[in-house]
Design a protein around this motif. Structure first.
Motif, PDB file in Angstrom:
ATOM      1  N   LYS A  36      -8.981 -16.769 -18.021  1.00 21.27           N
ATOM      2  CA  LYS A  36      -9.180 -17.288 -16.674  1.00 21.27           C
ATOM      3  C   LYS A  36      -7.952 -16.930 -15.841  1.00 21.27           C
ATOM      4  CE  LYS A  36      -7.681 -21.948 -18.022  1.00 21.27           C
ATOM      5  NZ  LYS A  36      -8.071 -23.381 -18.060  1.00 21.27           N
ATOM      6  N   PRO A  37      -8.145 -16.738 -14.544  1.00 25.29           N
ATOM      7  CA  PRO A  37      -7.024 -16.320 -13.699  1.00 25.29           C
ATOM      8  C   PRO A  37      -6.059 -17.463 -13.439  1.00 25.29           C
ATOM      9  CG  PRO A  37      -8.962 -16.693 -12.359  1.00 25.29           C
ATOM     10  CD  PRO A  37      -9.407 -16.837 -13.788  1.00 25.29           C
ATOM     11  N   LEU A  38      -4.839 -17.100 -13.097  1.00 25.76           N
ATOM     12  CA  LEU A  38      -3.878 -18.097 -12.646  1.00 25.76           C
ATOM     13  C   LEU A  38      -4.369 -18.717 -11.337  1.00 25.76           C
ATOM     14  CD1 LEU A  38      -0.549 -16.144 -13.244  1.00 25.76           C
ATOM     15  CD2 LEU A  38      -1.179 -18.296 -14.357  1.00 25.76           C
ATOM     16  N   PRO A  39      -4.173 -20.012 -11.141  1.00 25.14           N
ATOM     17  CA  PRO A  39      -4.557 -20.644  -9.871  1.00 25.14           C
ATOM     18  C   PRO A  39      -3.702 -20.115  -8.716  1.00 25.14           C
ATOM     19  CG  PRO A  39      -4.144 -22.284 -11.595  1.00 25.14           C
ATOM     20  CD  PRO A  39      -3.630 -20.974 -12.109  1.00 25.14           C
ATOM     21  N   ASN A  40      -4.215 -20.263  -7.504  1.00 30.57           N
ATOM     22  CA  ASN A  40      -3.409 -19.924  -6.333  1.00 30.57           C
ATOM     23  C   ASN A  40      -2.113 -20.727  -6.346  1.00 30.57           C
ATOM     24  OD1 ASN A  40      -5.502 -18.290  -5.567  1.00 30.57           O
ATOM     25  ND2 ASN A  40      -6.021 -19.409  -3.707  1.00 30.57           N
ATOM     26  N   GLY A  41      -1.038 -20.091  -5.939  1.00 33.30           N
ATOM     27  CA  GLY A  41       0.248 -20.781  -5.926  1.00 33.30           C
ATOM     28  C   GLY A  41       1.396 -19.806  -6.035  1.00 33.30           C
ATOM     29  N   THR A  42       2.594 -20.340  -6.181  1.00 34.78           N
ATOM     30  CA  THR A  42       3.807 -19.538  -6.300  1.00 34.78           C
ATOM     31  C   THR A  42       4.424 -19.767  -7.680  1.00 34.78           C
ATOM     32  OG1 THR A  42       4.240 -19.674  -3.915  1.00 34.78           O
ATOM     33  CG2 THR A  42       6.096 -19.085  -5.332  1.00 34.78           C
ATOM     34  N   TYR A  43       4.790 -18.674  -8.330  1.00 37.77           N
ATOM     35  CA  TYR A  43       5.297 -18.715  -9.703  1.00 37.77           C
ATOM     36  C   TYR A  43       6.597 -17.927  -9.814  1.00 37.77           C
ATOM     37  CZ  TYR A  43       0.367 -19.871 -10.515  1.00 37.77           C
ATOM     38  OH  TYR A  43      -0.881 -20.440 -10.458  1.00 37.77           O
ATOM     39  N   ASN A  44       7.447 -18.339 -10.738  1.00 42.02           N
ATOM     40  CA  ASN A  44       8.627 -17.558 -11.087  1.00 42.02           C
ATOM     41  C   ASN A  44       8.259 -16.502 -12.120  1.00 42.02           C
ATOM     42  OD1 ASN A  44      10.599 -18.917  -9.470  1.00 42.02           O
ATOM     43  ND2 ASN A  44      10.611 -20.592 -10.951  1.00 42.02           N
ATOM     44  N   ILE A  45       8.834 -15.306 -11.966  1.00 39.72           N
ATOM     45  CA  ILE A  45       8.631 -14.231 -12.929  1.00 39.72           C
ATOM     46  C   ILE A  45       9.915 -14.088 -13.748  1.00 39.72           C
ATOM     47  CG2 ILE A  45       8.033 -11.808 -13.266  1.00 39.72           C
ATOM     48  CD1 ILE A  45       6.894 -11.824 -10.407  1.00 39.72           C
ATOM     49  N   LEU A  46       9.785 -14.182 -15.062  1.00 32.88           N
ATOM     50  CA  LEU A  46      10.935 -14.130 -15.954  1.00 32.88           C
ATOM     51  C   LEU A  46      11.316 -12.694 -16.281  1.00 32.88           C
ATOM     52  CD1 LEU A  46       9.378 -16.893 -18.081  1.00 32.88           C
ATOM     53  CD2 LEU A  46      11.762 -17.087 -17.374  1.00 32.88           C
ATOM     54  N   ALA A  47      12.587 -12.494 -16.607  1.00 33.21           N
ATOM     55  CA  ALA A  47      13.030 -11.202 -17.116  1.00 33.21           C
ATOM     56  C   ALA A  47      12.370 -10.945 -18.470  1.00 33.21           C
ATOM     57  CB  ALA A  47      14.550 -11.191 -17.256  1.00 33.21           C
ATOM     58  N   PRO A  48      12.108  -9.690 -18.822  1.00 33.23           N
ATOM     59  CA  PRO A  48      11.451  -9.379 -20.101  1.00 33.23           C
ATOM     60  C   PRO A  48      12.233  -9.940 -21.277  1.00 33.23           C
ATOM     61  CG  PRO A  48      11.534  -7.448 -18.692  1.00 33.23           C
ATOM     62  CD  PRO A  48      12.388  -8.477 -18.033  1.00 33.23           C
ATOM     63  N   PHE A  49      11.509 -10.451 -22.263  1.00 30.42           N
ATOM     64  CA  PHE A  49      12.124 -11.103 -23.413  1.00 30.42           C
ATOM     65  C   PHE A  49      12.066 -10.228 -24.651  1.00 30.42           C
ATOM     66  CE2 PHE A  49      12.039 -14.167 -26.987  1.00 30.42           C
ATOM     67  CZ  PHE A  49      13.224 -14.838 -26.728  1.00 30.42           C
ATOM     68  N   THR A  50      10.905  -9.636 -24.893  1.00 25.32           N
ATOM     69  CA  THR A  50      10.721  -8.752 -26.036  1.00 25.32           C
ATOM     70  C   THR A  50       9.655  -7.726 -25.696  1.00 25.32           C
ATOM     71  OG1 THR A  50      10.347  -8.695 -28.437  1.00 25.32           O
ATOM     72  CG2 THR A  50       8.939 -10.155 -27.144  1.00 25.32           C
ATOM     73  N   ALA A  51       9.639  -6.607 -26.409  1.00 24.04           N
ATOM     74  CA  ALA A  51       8.706  -5.525 -26.097  1.00 24.04           C
ATOM     75  C   ALA A  51       7.272  -5.913 -26.413  1.00 24.04           C
ATOM     76  CB  ALA A  51       9.082  -4.269 -26.882  1.00 24.04           C
ATOM     77  N   GLY A  52       6.356  -5.461 -25.555  1.00 25.02           N
ATOM     78  CA  GLY A  52       4.936  -5.641 -25.813  1.00 25.02           C
ATOM     79  C   GLY A  52       4.454  -4.659 -26.867  1.00 25.02           C
ATOM     80  N   ASP A  53       3.233  -4.838 -27.320  1.00 21.03           N
ATOM     81  CA  ASP A  53       2.637  -3.997 -28.348  1.00 21.03           C
ATOM     82  C   ASP A  53       2.344  -2.611 -27.783  1.00 21.03           C
ATOM     83  OD1 ASP A  53       1.290  -2.893 -30.455  1.00 21.03           O
ATOM     84  OD2 ASP A  53      -0.497  -4.154 -30.272  1.00 21.03           O
TER      85      ASP A  53
END
Length: 258
Positions: free
Chosen positions: A161-178
Motif C-alpha cells: 500500500k502507498p505511503l499516506p499523503n504527508g511529509t517524511y524524512n529521508i534517511l542516508a543509506p544504511f546498507t546495500a540493497g539486493d
C-alpha cells in the motif's frame, strides 16, 4: 598527501584553551556502486560506506591512510584505505543542506513494464527534484514477504500500500540493497545500460512500517518511492546522496506526498 595535521593536541598551559580546526573529508566510491569498501581498525573487518560519509583523517602510516568515521552505522570507528585509494576516495568537497522530493499527480493505471514484462496495477505519480521530474510508482498492488527484521511482520506475507499523503524524512543509506533486484534494469535488452548506484536505497522514516519504505530505482513498488523512469535514477541518486539535512548526517532530506 594531505597538507594538514589532524591528530588531537593538548595544551599544558593552565587556563588557556586552544581551538583546533579539524578538516572533514567525504567518501566517494571507487566505482559506480555507491559503496566504498574500507578496512576497520583494529579488527581488519571490511565495511561499506555510502558516498558523502563524513570522515576525519587521523594519520598516514605504512602505505595506508587512517580516518575516523563520523556518521552512519560505523560512526566513531577508525578505518583505513590504501594511500592510492585514499587520494581518489576521500574528497575535499561540500554537501547540500537537504534535498526535497515532491510527489504529485497520483493516478492508478495498469501497465506492462518493458523490463519486468509483467502487468501491474501501478499507482503512478510525478516526482519533482532539483529542477527535474521523473515518473515514479508508489504502489504496485502486490503481495510481498516482509524482509525487515525490525518489523513484527518479519517474513510474513503482506499486501502493498502507498505511503499516506504527508511529509517524511529521508534517511542516508544504511546498507546495500539486493543486486539481483535491480541488476536486470541495466542488463536487459530494454534496460538502461548506463544505470548506476542501483543498490543504494534511501530509507524513508515512517514508524508504522518500521522504515521499510525506500527511495530506489525499479518498476515494482511495495509501497516505496520507486523511480520507474530508469534513465532518471542516476540524477536522482546524485541529488540525494550529496545532501545532508542535519548535523549528524542521519538524513539526506525530505519527501512530500500530495
Amino acid at each position: 598527501m594531505y597538507n594538514q595535521v589532524f591528530a588531537n593536541t593538548t595544551n599544558n598551559v593552565e587556563n588557556i584553551v586552544t581551538t583546533v580546526t579539524v578538516k572533514h573529508f567525504y567518501t566517494k566510491s571507487i566505482d559506480t556502486s555507491g559503496w566504498l569498501k574500507v578496512k576497520l581498525d583494529p579488527s581488519n573487518k571490511f565495511a561499506f560506506l555510502c558516498d558523502y560519509t563524513k570522515v576525519i583523517i587521523q594519520k598516514v602510516e605504512n602505505d595506508r591512510t587512517y580516518f575516523l568515521i563520523k556518521e552512519g552505522r560505523y560512526a566513531n570507528n577508525i578505518a583505513s584505505l590504501s594511500n592510492k585509494n585514499a587520494i581518489k576516495c576521500l574528497i575535499d568537497c561540500s554537501r547540500g543542506t537537504g534535498a526535497t522530493l515532491t510527489v504529485t499527480n497520483l493516478k492508478r493505471k495498469k501497465e506492462i513494464s518493458i523490463i519486468r514484462k509483467q502487468e501491474l496495477n501501478q499507482l503512478f505519480a510525478d516526482l519533482s527534484f532539483n529542477g527535474n521530474k521523473a515518473r515514479i510508482t508508489i504502489d504496485s498492488d502486490v503481495d510481498y514477504v516482509e524482509t525487515n527484521p525490525l518489523s513484527p511482520y518479519y517474513r510474513q506475507i503482506l499486501h502493498s500500500k502507498p505511503l499516506p499523503n504527508g511529509t517524511y524524512n529521508i534517511l542516508a543509506p544504511f546498507t546495500a540493497g539486493d543486486k539481483e533486484s535491480t541488476d536486470y534494469y541495466r542488463a536487459d535488452p530494454n534496460g538502461y545500460k548506463a544505470l548506476a548506484y542501483d543498490t543504494v536505497w534511501f530509507p524513508i522514516e515512517y514508524a508504522p512500517t518500521y522504515n521499510s519504505n525506500f527511495v530506489h530505482v525499479g518498476n515494482l513498488s511495495e509501497g516505496c518511492i520507486t523511480c520507474y523512469e530508469i534513465q532518471k535514477w542516476n540524477d536522482l541518486y546524485q541529488y540525494l546522496i550529496s545532501n545532508r539535512s542535519d548535523s549528524d548526517g542521519k538524513y539526506v532530506g525530505k519527501l512530500i506526498i500530495g
